[in-house]
Enzyme design. Structure first.
Site, short mmCIF file in Angstrom:
data_model
loop_
_atom_site.label_atom_id
_atom_site.label_comp_id
_atom_site.label_asym_id
_atom_site.label_seq_id
_atom_site.Cartn_x
_atom_site.Cartn_y
_atom_site.Cartn_z
N CYS A 109 0.84 -1.21 0.00
CA CYS A 109 0.00 0.00 0.00
C CYS A 109 0.88 1.26 0.00
O CYS A 109 1.50 1.56 -1.01
CB CYS A 109 -0.97 -0.03 1.18
N HIS A 124 -3.69 -5.24 0.79
CA HIS A 124 -3.13 -5.67 2.08
C HIS A 124 -3.14 -7.20 2.19
O HIS A 124 -4.16 -7.79 2.59
CB HIS A 124 -3.94 -5.07 3.24
N GLU A 177 -1.78 -8.95 4.40
CA GLU A 177 -1.71 -9.36 5.80
C GLU A 177 -3.07 -9.54 6.46
O GLU A 177 -3.18 -10.17 7.52
CB GLU A 177 -0.87 -8.37 6.62
N SER A 198 -0.56 -12.79 37.92
CA SER A 198 -1.98 -12.44 37.92
C SER A 198 -2.86 -13.67 37.75
O SER A 198 -4.05 -13.64 38.05
CB SER A 198 -2.27 -11.46 36.78
N GLY A 207 -3.30 -14.81 34.73
CA GLY A 207 -3.60 -14.74 33.30
C GLY A 207 -2.58 -15.53 32.50
O GLY A 207 -1.55 -15.96 33.03
N ASP A 248 -0.37 -14.71 30.18
CA ASP A 248 0.98 -14.16 30.01
C ASP A 248 1.86 -14.43 31.22
O ASP A 248 2.95 -15.00 31.10
CB ASP A 248 0.93 -12.65 29.74
#
Length: 513
Positions: free
Chosen positions: A80, A166, A168, A220, A222, A224
């Site tokens: 683009c 695009h 992607e 946490s 979570g 990650d």
């Protein structure tokens, strides 16, 4: 390691380019378009991709193709704006299109290594107002659409390519294949990116860095921080010191679940009960930004005090581990740009490194969320932890609209628990990207038996998304929503009305605050 270097010209899709290349097994990294030559060379680039962006090549201070990029003598693909910048650089002509091309278009392609294995015509996603009107000398058309006569181009040496669409985004058919063809057939790069290799190399790297010292981690529960905990535990065993701060703003029974989950995995965690401290700090606060800031500052204070106590107890804590991901790194760089608009303050522990006497370890800093989940599977984390829905750092405080009180927390915890429990019972939990309940700052009139009621309202929110950047509201069955609403009204004291949020992102954000 050889790298596909993606230069960022400001497109909202830029991160997707890196992800698509990695998904195909090739390592890629993202740098700003004006990165220094040394930064790019340090990555051992085997190909350069120039992303899209909102600029026009004729604007004052418009981003351009750095001279050194052309002298690296490696293949270049412009997407683009990246295509337009290449054309402009080589002396072609880019002009405002009389008809802006946005959305689906049919691309007709010539035979070329970039399109090897693809049909002659297929759907692509366009998003541009400028277009190429004249090619530079030595360039040829290899693809065209109805409104873009130069929708795909290359130079005669087959080393510089450009596409106006695009590849992607998922809206482009065979987009990932086009990127793979560029990397494998044109740049001749061999696959070098597999998660299981990353895991073994990262464990070895952590062992080498940490040695016999200890690492403290804010946990946490979570995905990650859980993956970071498992990676560190594999590398250094009991020298990991995970700290779980119970803010009182968690989901029902969440603190106990986190503790039990990690004990089953052989990891002892240090739990800090800070419920009263957070609730006192939030007293009478209604503004969502203020809530986030108070929670962030309070968390930093609690974690700092706990860290100092543990440092005194153990003595040899030298490192602080964080679950920073690649998008966090990218966004922190993007936020420095003048054009970046802040939508919400992100809750993180960014203030910690300056205050704590520890060196920082970020094992996941070059990974995307989907890659982190793959690592979780390799490390044999329970699926319930890997596929856990995203949960905001400030917790239920940003799902309680208005003042955060003990009563509101209790009502919301119970309503949210019922919603999630029913999603799991009906095999819907893994089919939505995120689901939760919201406590609204209004009361409504109702009737229970022969009595008038005037009680709280709960909103349910469920969305489908790939990465959280955009999201559609989930079309959950009406019978299911009816059952959830009935259960909440019958089982949660203080609620007499349940509504369902059918707003997508944009225009709304996923969370209400």
């Amino acid at each position: 390691m050889k790298t596909v270097v993606v230069l960022d010209y400001g497109s909202q899709y830029t991160q997707l380019i890196v992800r698509r290349v990695r998904e195909k097994g090739y390592y890629a990294e993202l740098l700003p378009w004006d990165a220094k030559e040394e930064e790019v060379k340090r990555l051992n680039p085997t190909a350069i991709i120039l992303s899209g962006g909102p600029s026009s090549v004729y604007e004052k201070d418009a981003p351009f193709v750095p001279e050194y990029v052309l002298h690296l003598n490696i293949p270049i693909l412009g997407i683009c704006y990246g295509l337009q910048a290449l054309v402009h650089k080589f002396g072609g002509r880019v002009e405002k299109s009389q008809k802006r091309e946005f959305g689906h278009a049919i691309l007709e392609v010539e035979e070329d290594p970039l399109f090897e294995g693809l049909p002659k015509k297929f759907d692509v996603w366009m998003s541009h107002s400028d277009r190429v009107e004249k090619l530079p000398e030595g360039f040829y058309v290899i693809g065209r659409s109805e409104n873009s006569p130069f929708a795909a181009i290359r130079n005669k040496n087959e080393t510089i390519y450009g596409v106006q669409f695009h590849p992607e985004v998922t809206h482009t058919q065979f987009g990932s294949k086009i990127l793979e063809n560029f990397v494998s057939k044109i740049a001749k790069m061999e696959k070098n990116w597999e998660m299981k290799d990353f895991v073994s190399e990262k464990i070895k790297e952590i062992k080498g860095i940490v040695g016999n010292d200890k690492v403290i981690l804010g946990l946490s529960g979570g995905v990650d921080s859980s993956v970071v905990a498992m990676l560190l535990h594999k590398a250094i065993g009991d020298n990991l010191v995970p700290v779980f701060v119970d803010t009182g703003l968690l989901r029902l029974n969440e603190g106990e679940e986190v503790k039990e989950n990690f004990e089953r995995l052989g990891i002892k965690i240090f739990v800090v009960d800070a419920k009263k401290r957070f609730l006192d700090a939030l007293k009478d606060v209604e503004d969502p930004e203020e809530k986030r800031k108070i929670i962030g500052h309070t968390f930093i204070d609690v974690f700092y005090e706990t860290s100092m106590q543990l440092l005194e107890e153990f003595g040899n804590i030298k490192y602080l581990a964080q679950g920073t991901l690649y998008p966090d790194i990218i966004e922190s760089k993007v936020s420095e740009r003048k054009s970046a608009a802040k939508i919400k303050t992100h809750h993180n522990v960014g203030g910690l490194p300056e205050k704590l006497p520890f060196k920082i370890i970020e094992p996941l800093r070059y990974l995307f969320k989907d890659e982190v989940r793959k690592i979780g599977e390799i490390l044999e984390l329970p699926q319930s932890m890997i596929n856990r829905h995203p949960f905001p750092g400030p917790g239920l405080a940003v799902r309680i609209i208005g003042k955060v009180t003990e009563e509101a927390i209790s009502i919301l915890q119970k309503a949210d628990y019922i919603f999630i429990e029913e999603l799991k019972k009906n095999n819907l939990y893994d089919k939505v990207w995120q689901a939760f309940a919201v406590f609204l700052p209004i009361k409504s009139v109702g009737v229970m038996g022969d009595y008038r009621t005037y009680e709280n309202v709960i909103a349910l929110r469920a969305v489908n998304s790939f990465d959280g950047m955009t999201a559609d509201w989930s079309k959950l069955p009406h019978e299911f929503l009816n059952k959830v609403a009935k259960r909440i009204i019958n089982e949660v004291k203080g609620v007499n009305r349940v509504v369902y949020d059918i707003t997508s992102k944009p225009p709304a954000t996923i969370e209400w605050e």
